[in-house]
Scaffold this active site. Structure first.
Site, PDB file in Angstrom:
ATOM      1  N   SER A   1       0.849  -1.186   0.000  1.00  0.00           N
ATOM      2  CA  SER A   1       0.000   0.000   0.000  1.00  0.00           C
ATOM      3  C   SER A   1       0.885   1.236   0.000  1.00  0.00           C
ATOM      4  O   SER A   1       1.849   1.308   0.768  1.00  0.00           O
ATOM      5  CB  SER A   1      -0.907  -0.004   1.232  1.00  0.00           C
ATOM      6  OG  SER A   1      -1.722   1.146   1.253  1.00  0.00           O
TER       7      SER A   1
ATOM      8  N   HIS B   1      -1.881   7.080  -5.168  1.00  0.00           N
ATOM      9  CA  HIS B   1      -2.126   5.951  -4.270  1.00  0.00           C
ATOM     10  C   HIS B   1      -2.021   4.657  -5.072  1.00  0.00           C
ATOM     11  O   HIS B   1      -2.418   4.601  -6.242  1.00  0.00           O
ATOM     12  CB  HIS B   1      -3.528   6.073  -3.667  1.00  0.00           C
ATOM     13  CG  HIS B   1      -4.097   4.784  -3.153  1.00  0.00           C
ATOM     14  ND1 HIS B   1      -5.027   4.047  -3.854  1.00  0.00           N
ATOM     15  CD2 HIS B   1      -3.858   4.101  -2.015  1.00  0.00           C
ATOM     16  CE1 HIS B   1      -5.340   2.970  -3.159  1.00  0.00           C
ATOM     17  NE2 HIS B   1      -4.649   2.976  -2.041  1.00  0.00           N
TER      18      HIS B   1
ATOM     19  N   TYR C   1      -1.976  -3.211  -3.893  1.00  0.00           N
ATOM     20  CA  TYR C   1      -2.221  -4.531  -4.478  1.00  0.00           C
ATOM     21  C   TYR C   1      -2.125  -5.562  -3.367  1.00  0.00           C
ATOM     22  O   TYR C   1      -1.195  -5.506  -2.548  1.00  0.00           O
ATOM     23  CB  TYR C   1      -1.228  -4.839  -5.606  1.00  0.00           C
ATOM     24  CG  TYR C   1      -1.438  -3.930  -6.797  1.00  0.00           C
ATOM     25  CD1 TYR C   1      -2.556  -4.082  -7.619  1.00  0.00           C
ATOM     26  CD2 TYR C   1      -0.547  -2.896  -7.068  1.00  0.00           C
ATOM     27  CE1 TYR C   1      -2.774  -3.213  -8.689  1.00  0.00           C
ATOM     28  CE2 TYR C   1      -0.760  -2.033  -8.135  1.00  0.00           C
ATOM     29  CZ  TYR C   1      -1.875  -2.201  -8.934  1.00  0.00           C
ATOM     30  OH  TYR C   1      -2.100  -1.339  -9.983  1.00  0.00           O
TER      31      TYR C   1
ATOM     32  N   GLU D   1      -4.618  -6.580  17.090  1.00  0.00           N
ATOM     33  CA  GLU D   1      -3.455  -5.737  17.396  1.00  0.00           C
ATOM     34  C   GLU D   1      -3.006  -4.947  16.159  1.00  0.00           C
ATOM     35  O   GLU D   1      -1.897  -5.128  15.659  1.00  0.00           O
ATOM     36  CB  GLU D   1      -2.309  -6.583  17.943  1.00  0.00           C
ATOM     37  CG  GLU D   1      -2.663  -7.299  19.241  1.00  0.00           C
ATOM     38  CD  GLU D   1      -1.504  -8.138  19.765  1.00  0.00           C
ATOM     39  OE1 GLU D   1      -0.350  -7.857  19.370  1.00  0.00           O
ATOM     40  OE2 GLU D   1      -1.755  -9.067  20.541  1.00  0.00           O
TER      41      GLU D   1
ATOM     42  N   VAL E   1      -1.277   0.762  13.932  1.00  0.00           N
ATOM     43  CA  VAL E   1      -1.975   1.998  13.578  1.00  0.00           C
ATOM     44  C   VAL E   1      -1.082   2.952  12.789  1.00  0.00           C
ATOM     45  O   VAL E   1      -1.531   3.608  11.842  1.00  0.00           O
ATOM     46  CB  VAL E   1      -2.533   2.681  14.843  1.00  0.00           C
ATOM     47  CG1 VAL E   1      -3.195   4.008  14.492  1.00  0.00           C
ATOM     48  CG2 VAL E   1      -3.533   1.767  15.541  1.00  0.00           C
ATOM     49  N   GLU E   2       0.196   3.059  13.144  1.00  0.00           N
ATOM     50  CA  GLU E   2       1.104   3.972  12.440  1.00  0.00           C
ATOM     51  C   GLU E   2       1.145   3.663  10.949  1.00  0.00           C
ATOM     52  O   GLU E   2       1.146   4.568  10.113  1.00  0.00           O
ATOM     53  CB  GLU E   2       2.516   3.881  13.034  1.00  0.00           C
ATOM     54  CG  GLU E   2       2.666   4.542  14.390  1.00  0.00           C
ATOM     55  CD  GLU E   2       2.620   6.060  14.321  1.00  0.00           C
ATOM     56  OE1 GLU E   2       2.851   6.612  13.231  1.00  0.00           O
ATOM     57  OE2 GLU E   2       2.342   6.692  15.351  1.00  0.00           O
TER      58      GLU E   2
END
EC number: 1.3.3.3
Length: 312
Positions: free
Chosen positions: A104, A118, A121, A271, A274-275
């Site tokens: 990504s 952006h 795949y 879990e 997030v970053e």
């Protein structure tokens, strides 16, 4: 009989995304002159990824090229949502083992004349309680300019159409239309940018054929984007242009946190990292009450985002 052993698609996809990640990072570093920070992480039983991030670069204000290879068990909520597009998924299971491998990328340039882009795949597989494997590919690439240059849109779409046409002449018209629909910011009633290609839940052909298609598209990105950046990165711009860029960045953020499937899935996984998931958000964005674009070239973009056009 042939002695050739074909690797599982999941393993092939893992190798591909790692190769493409380093290819894209090297190509973008050549444009910017600054290196990406590379952060390798591990998770659970064999899960890992690499987050390659640039921030406050010479050309790119913020960007990331992330890979993740994860496995585990999907919770009931995630399983229920996936059943909508995959009838074969076990309806009695509360959780199912899964494997996912994906790349990504989001790049936000400094110069408002240069477009955000952006790419994503991914390959996904689930194992039903009876042992049956359900798999699919998803992904695409799209362009989000603040200032519209028609030649850039034509170039980006043309190269992705050529990649699609090498595998199936129906792919580009289908996936271009899908991108226009998927990247719609519903509450704004306009698209995030000028589209590209987008597909999901793709399993209609032999997996090896679809893998070859995804591989071709992934390698199309640099020749589709770098020539645009080289033309736009040093162009002059006004304060109004910068303000308009920040407004459009706000729209970008709205889409990503409200509608993007990858963001939703990433945050639902056990879990979540997030970053990496929220790496797509711009460094700066703006929301102004009853904002109206001031220049004709800003209004020109809105004509296309409200009514998508055919680029090639």
């Amino acid at each position: 009989m042939s002695d050739i052993t074909v690797e599982p698609i999941g393993k092939q996809m893992e190798k591909l995304i790692l190769d493409v990640q380093q290819e894209i990072v090297a190509g973008l570093e050549a444009v910017d002159g600054q290196k990406f920070f590379q952060d390798k992480w591990t998770k659970g039983e064999g899960g890992y990824g690499i987050s390659c991030v640039i921030q406050d670069g010479n050309v790119f204000e913020k960007g990331g090229v992330n890979t993740s290879i994860v496995q585990g068990k999907l919770n009931q909520d995630a399983v229920q949502r996936m059943r909508a597009n995959h009838e074969g998924i076990d309806r009695t299971a509360k959780e199912l083992p899964f494997f996912a491998a994906g790349i990504s990328m989001v790049i936000h340039p400094r110069n408002p004349m240069a477009p955000t882009t952006h790419l994503n795949y991914r390959y996904f597989e689930l194992v039903n309680s009876d042992g049956k494997k359900i798999w699919w590919f998803g992904g695409g690439a799209d362009l989000t300019p603040s200032i519209l240059f028609e030649e850039d849109g034509k170039h980006f779409h043309k190269l992705h159409k050529e990649a699609c046409d090498r595998h199936d002449p129906t792919f580009y018209p289908r996936f271009k239309k899908w991108a226009d629909e998927y990247f719609l910011i519903k509450h704004r009633k306009e698209t995030r940018g000028i589209g590209g290609i987008f597909f999901d839940d793709l399993s209609e052909k032999d997996p090896q054929e679809l893998f070859a298609f995804v591989k071709d598209c992934a390698h199309t990105f640099l020749p589709a984007y770098v020539p645009i950046m080289e033309k736009r990165k040093n162009m002059e711009f006004t304060e109004d242009d910068k303000e308009f860029q920040l407004i459009r960045r706000g729209y970008y953020a709205e889409f990503n946190v409200m509608y993007d499937r990858g963001t939703w899935f990433g945050l639902q996984a056990p879990e979540p990292r997030v970053e990496s998931i929220l790496m797509t958000l711009p460094l700066h964005a703006s929301w102004r009450y009853k904002y109206e674009p001031k220049q004709e070239r800003h209004k020109a973009l809105l004509k296309v985002t409200h009514t998508p056009i055919e680029w090639c």
